[in-house]
Design a protein around this motif. Structure first.
Motif, short mmCIF file in Angstrom:
data_model
loop_
_atom_site.label_atom_id
_atom_site.label_comp_id
_atom_site.label_asym_id
_atom_site.label_seq_id
_atom_site.Cartn_x
_atom_site.Cartn_y
_atom_site.Cartn_z
N LYS A 119 0.68 -1.08 0.11
CA LYS A 119 -0.15 0.05 0.10
C LYS A 119 1.01 1.45 0.10
CE LYS A 119 -4.01 -1.91 -0.05
NZ LYS A 119 -4.93 -1.94 0.98
N ASN A 120 2.26 1.31 -0.23
CA ASN A 120 3.13 2.33 -0.59
C ASN A 120 3.29 2.85 1.19
OD1 ASN A 120 4.78 3.44 -2.35
ND2 ASN A 120 3.27 5.21 -2.52
N VAL A 121 3.18 2.38 2.08
CA VAL A 121 3.46 2.80 3.41
C VAL A 121 4.82 2.75 3.70
CG1 VAL A 121 2.79 2.65 5.74
CG2 VAL A 121 1.28 2.58 3.87
N ILE A 122 5.51 3.74 4.05
CA ILE A 122 6.80 3.61 4.48
C ILE A 122 7.11 3.06 5.62
CG2 ILE A 122 8.91 5.34 4.96
CD1 ILE A 122 7.50 7.34 3.15
N ASN A 123 8.38 2.39 5.91
CA ASN A 123 8.80 1.76 7.16
C ASN A 123 9.93 2.70 7.57
OD1 ASN A 123 8.23 -0.48 9.17
ND2 ASN A 123 10.30 -1.05 8.79
N PHE A 124 9.42 3.69 8.74
CA PHE A 124 10.37 4.57 9.02
C PHE A 124 11.02 4.33 10.41
CE2 PHE A 124 11.18 9.06 10.87
CZ PHE A 124 11.94 9.60 9.80
N MET A 125 12.21 4.25 10.55
CA MET A 125 13.27 4.23 11.56
C MET A 125 12.62 3.33 12.74
SD MET A 125 14.59 8.23 12.21
CE MET A 125 15.51 8.94 10.93
N PRO A 126 12.55 2.05 12.48
CA PRO A 126 11.94 1.00 13.30
C PRO A 126 12.78 0.65 14.30
CG PRO A 126 12.85 -0.13 11.48
CD PRO A 126 12.94 1.30 10.83
N LEU A 127 12.51 0.17 15.45
CA LEU A 127 13.05 -0.09 16.56
C LEU A 127 13.77 -1.37 16.69
CD1 LEU A 127 10.99 1.88 19.67
CD2 LEU A 127 13.24 2.20 19.05
N THR A 128 14.72 -1.40 15.77
CA THR A 128 15.40 -2.85 15.42
C THR A 128 16.71 -2.29 14.78
OG1 THR A 128 15.65 -4.81 14.59
CG2 THR A 128 13.91 -3.46 14.03
N LYS A 141 12.16 2.17 2.63
CA LYS A 141 12.58 1.67 4.11
C LYS A 141 13.65 2.85 4.38
CE LYS A 141 13.62 -3.35 3.51
NZ LYS A 141 14.38 -4.40 3.28
N TYR A 142 13.41 3.21 5.74
CA TYR A 142 14.84 4.18 6.55
C TYR A 142 14.80 3.67 7.81
CZ TYR A 142 13.11 7.31 2.61
OH TYR A 142 12.96 7.90 1.45
N SER A 143 16.37 3.48 8.13
CA SER A 143 16.90 2.89 9.61
C SER A 143 17.63 3.98 9.97
CB SER A 143 17.44 1.60 9.13
OG SER A 143 17.71 1.05 10.42
N PHE A 144 17.53 4.19 11.33
CA PHE A 144 18.31 4.96 12.27
C PHE A 144 19.21 4.11 13.11
CE2 PHE A 144 15.44 4.02 15.59
CZ PHE A 144 15.89 4.58 16.69
N ALA A 145 19.04 2.75 13.49
CA ALA A 145 19.76 2.12 14.44
C ALA A 145 21.01 1.48 13.89
CB ALA A 145 18.75 1.31 15.09
N VAL A 146 22.08 1.69 14.37
CA VAL A 146 23.26 1.17 14.13
C VAL A 146 23.28 -0.40 13.97
CG1 VAL A 146 25.80 0.98 14.51
CG2 VAL A 146 24.68 3.25 14.92
N PRO A 147 23.39 -1.10 13.07
CA PRO A 147 23.25 -2.40 13.15
C PRO A 147 23.87 -3.43 14.05
CG PRO A 147 23.80 -1.65 10.69
CD PRO A 147 23.97 -0.58 11.60
N TYR A 148 23.14 -4.21 14.69
CA TYR A 148 23.78 -5.05 15.74
C TYR A 148 25.04 -5.84 15.39
CZ TYR A 148 19.00 -4.93 17.42
OH TYR A 148 17.76 -4.63 17.93
N TYR A 149 24.83 -6.36 14.11
CA TYR A 149 26.15 -6.69 13.12
C TYR A 149 27.42 -5.75 13.34
CZ TYR A 149 28.93 -8.59 9.20
OH TYR A 149 30.12 -8.92 8.53
#
Length: 384
Positions: A119-128, A141-149
């Motif tokens: 539905k063209n809904v952005i996933n913005f800065m998830p808590l993971t 997709k937009y992520s703000f969290a430094v990867p666990y890896y």
């Protein structure tokens, strides 16, 4: 006459398209979030929700974004990916959200994203901090969290060298979250030229860790990388202390929370965690944080935590991008605004971050904290 009408008609059509964007009306922007409000991460979820709501309320008191107030719709996943799917379906198809912000959990985001993207809904800065939050590339997709890896890959060799560790082991949750930490440990040990001495795992929601601790102890591990969250961290370290097993424990931002010392007590002292945003200890906080914390406590009758800060930061970042997008807010204009978005370091100590048309992770910089006398203390700052 046609030369005048055609551009005018195109302008009207463009405006109409913007007005018809899902979750955006003349008066409102509807934002959705999925939190754990009843499961093992309810402590995180409730704090994140409160931090998000505080920023939403501030925004609306100030007049909103280009005349639109923000509405936050919250659903509970109970930290169950199946429930996250149902929550995403409700938010996307019934509540008609414009954007999903701060959804908690790795497996949960992976389960929900296909519903959103359809539905063209952005996933913005998830808590993971899983790499799948920005890889493979997807325009939504937009992520703000430094990867666990990356947290483990960078911090493990530094800490192992400092401690003179010879036998590195890993203890991880057997799901997408834990796999990221396992892979980071494998990359780090390969670079160090050593083998992982022991690997132990547990199912999501586990509360008993005696068999895993026995294996780690039998392998003489002197450093254990922890793919754990709240109660798994407390349970594993608590069991280890009881049996006289005291290696260096290294966790990620997933375990960087005041709930660890509050619930685990003195036994948690010495635990290390990679992190970015700092827990706001109010008796040693700056004036801007104390001002923010006072507003938070007045509204929710409790002191804020690092997850309160995460929630606040996520909505603040969304607000800045939506303001930049202009009055004709839709997925495309929001994306164009994010393409050149730069966020400065915030009052909580988060590193500066930036996004482009091809860069969907804000920052790769993390630092290291340790629990000392029941409080998190930064022991290695960014780039050190």
């Amino acid at each position: 006459m046609k030369r005048v009408l055609i551009p005018a008609l195109l302008a009207v059509a463009s405006a109409a398209a913007g007005a018809q964007a899902q979750g955006v009306s003349k008066t409102e922007i509807v934002v959705g979030t999925i939190q754990d409000l009843s499961g093992p991460l309810a402590g995180y979820g409730k704090q994140a929700r409160n931090g998000m709501q505080l920023r939403v309320d501030e925004l609306n008191e100030q007049g909103g974004i280009h005349g639109r107030r923000m509405v936050l719709k919250v659903e509970d996943s109970g930290y169950d990916p199946r429930k996250a799917v149902l929550a995403a379906q409700k938010l996307v198809n019934q509540d008609k959200i414009f954007i999903m912000a701060g959804h908690i959990g790795t497996a949960h985001n992976l389960a929900a994203m296909p519903i959103q993207f359809e539905k063209n809904v952005i996933n913005f800065m998830p808590l993971t901090a899983a790499r799948e939050m920005y890889e493979p590339f997807h325009k939504l997709k937009y992520s703000f969290a430094v990867p666990y890896y990356e947290q483990v890959r960078v911090m493990l060799p530094r800490l192992a060298k400092e401690k003179g560790s010879k036998k590195v082991c890993v203890h991880y949750q057997d799901d997408d979250f834990g796999q990221e930490i396992l892979k980071g440990t494998e990359a780090a040990t390969k670079a160090m030229g050593v083998e992982i001495a022991e690997k132990t795992s547990f199912k999501r929601g586990a509360t008993e860790f005696s068999s895993q601790v026995a294996k780690l102890k039998a392998a003489n591990c002197d450093m254990v990388v922890m793919g754990t969250l709240i109660r798994e961290t407390i349970g594993t370290i608590g069991e280890s202390r009881k049996t006289g097993f005291n290696p260096t424990f290294l966790g990620t931002s997933g375990a960087y929370t005041d709930l660890i010392p509050r619930l685990g007590g003195k036994a948690m002292d010495g635990f290390y965690a990679a992190m970015t945003t700092q827990h706001p200890y109010l008796d040693e906080a700056s004036q801007p944080i104390r001002f923010w914390a006072n507003k938070y406590k007045t509204k929710f009758n409790e002191d804020p935590t690092v997850f309160s800060a995460y929630g606040y930061i996520i909505i603040d970042a969304l607000v800045r991008a939506a303001e930049k997008a202009g009055p004709n807010l839709n997925t495309e204009s929001f994306g164009k605004a994010m393409d050149g978005m730069n966020y400065p370091a915030d009052i909580f100590g988060s590193a500066p971050s930036s996004f482009t048309a091809t860069k969907r992770l804000g920052s790769n910089a993390s630092r290291l904290s340790q629990l000392q006398e029941g409080r998190w203390k930064v022991v290695a700052d960014y780039g050190k």
